[in-house]
Write an enzyme that holds these catalytic residues in place. Structure first.
Site, PDB file in Angstrom:
ATOM      1  N   GLU A 111      -4.500  -5.862   6.370  1.00  0.00           N
ATOM      2  CA  GLU A 111      -4.870  -4.694   5.575  1.00  0.00           C
ATOM      3  C   GLU A 111      -6.027  -3.836   5.632  1.00  0.00           C
ATOM      4  O   GLU A 111      -6.860  -3.889   4.381  1.00  0.00           O
ATOM      5  CB  GLU A 111      -3.993  -4.620   4.501  1.00  0.00           C
ATOM      6  CG  GLU A 111      -3.762  -3.366   3.503  1.00  0.00           C
ATOM      7  CD  GLU A 111      -3.086  -3.718   2.201  1.00  0.00           C
ATOM      8  OE1 GLU A 111      -1.943  -2.639   1.890  1.00  0.00           O
ATOM      9  OE2 GLU A 111      -3.266  -4.641   1.624  1.00  0.00           O
ATOM     10  N   GLU A 130       0.482  -8.265  -6.238  1.00  0.00           N
ATOM     11  CA  GLU A 130      -0.947  -8.517  -5.697  1.00  0.00           C
ATOM     12  C   GLU A 130      -1.797  -8.041  -6.766  1.00  0.00           C
ATOM     13  O   GLU A 130      -1.964  -6.591  -7.469  1.00  0.00           O
ATOM     14  CB  GLU A 130      -0.665  -7.273  -5.024  1.00  0.00           C
ATOM     15  CG  GLU A 130      -2.344  -7.027  -4.210  1.00  0.00           C
ATOM     16  CD  GLU A 130      -1.626  -6.078  -3.014  1.00  0.00           C
ATOM     17  OE1 GLU A 130      -2.629  -6.153  -2.002  1.00  0.00           O
ATOM     18  OE2 GLU A 130      -0.918  -5.161  -2.902  1.00  0.00           O
TER      19      GLU A 130
END
Length: 256
Positions: free
Chosen positions: A235, A137
């Site tokens: 998120e 990520e």
């Protein structure tokens, strides 16, 4: 496209534990969930909730967090991956999320890139051998003036492509990409095959899409044009109740 909710931050009202948040996500029609660190979680209760509802665990974070760009940390990285693999296997191959660690100011950029490729190649081999996948990520974060080494989708994809293993894929977070004013279409190019998952949040504030400045129709146009058809990870910190937050997100993303 449909959603995977980060249950660290969503469905928290009246739900003190993650198992309850999984059930709340299911009741809201959300088929996937994600959480952050795993070691202190009640995995038995989480598994029961997932089995009862049919909700899937999409991803969790590898811990402890170590530097991919510092060879001194590589044994720790691989040990953390080894510990995470049984968790990923338990939850149907949930993505094991890693970040790069911070840029090393006195080390050449190419040396740091090569270090990340080296350790991720070994991690990917470990993961792929047992049917699991590591997700790199890109994260925009500053510490003592140093940025994460991998803080753009473009650099993340450069590394994933260099490793070129089915055991490593990219988690593309639109919120982090926006912090660097990255052009997503240019960053992805013809490399969408390396992207396993996309997460969203608006900026400023890291709330749901539709509350900030990101041009979500353009983002969704890029994802569709590049062929992304996976879940959209939520998120973010909801600015309203969960039902209202999901409705706002659907409208902003054109998924209503």
């Amino acid at each position: 496209m449909t959603f995977a909710a980060c249950i660290e931050w969503m469905f928290t009202k009246g739900n003190d534990d993650l198992a309850s948040r999984i059930r709340a996500a299911h009741a809201a029609g959300v088929p996937g969930v994600e959480f952050h660190l795993w070691r202190e979680k009640d995995l038995d209760a989480i598994e029961r909730a997932l089995d009862d509802t049919g909700v899937s665990l999409v991803s969790f974070c590898v811990e402890p967090r170590c530097s991919l760009v510092d060879p001194a940390d590589h044994d720790k990285v691989l040990a953390a991956i080894a510990d995470a693999i049984p968790v990923a296997q338990r939850f149907s191959g949930a993505g094991m999320v890693v970040a790069s660690g911070f840029t090393r100011p006195d080390v050449p950029e190419q040396a740091q890139f090569d270090a990340a490729v080296s350790v991720l190649r070994r991690a990917a081999e470990m993961a792929h051998a047992v049917g699991t996948v590591v997700w790199l990520e890109p994260v925009y974060m500053l510490l003592h003036g140093q940025r994460m080494f991998v803080d753009t989708i473009g650099r993340g994809l450069d590394i994933v492509a260099a490793v070129d293993s089915p055991g490593l894929r990219l988690l593309a977070d639109v919120y982090h990409a926006a912090q660097t004013n990255e052009d997503m279409a240019e960053a992805i190019g013809d490399r969408m095959r390396y992207v396993a998952h996309v997460q969203v949040a608006d900026t400023p504030g890291r709330h749901e899409p539709g509350t900030g400045t990101i041009a979500w129709p353009a983002v969704m146009d890029v994802l569709r044009a590049k062929g992304y058809d996976g879940l959209v990870g939520l998120e973010y910190f909801p600015s309203v109740d969960d039902a209202g937050s999901l409705a706002l997100t659907r409208r902003a993303l054109g998924l209503a």
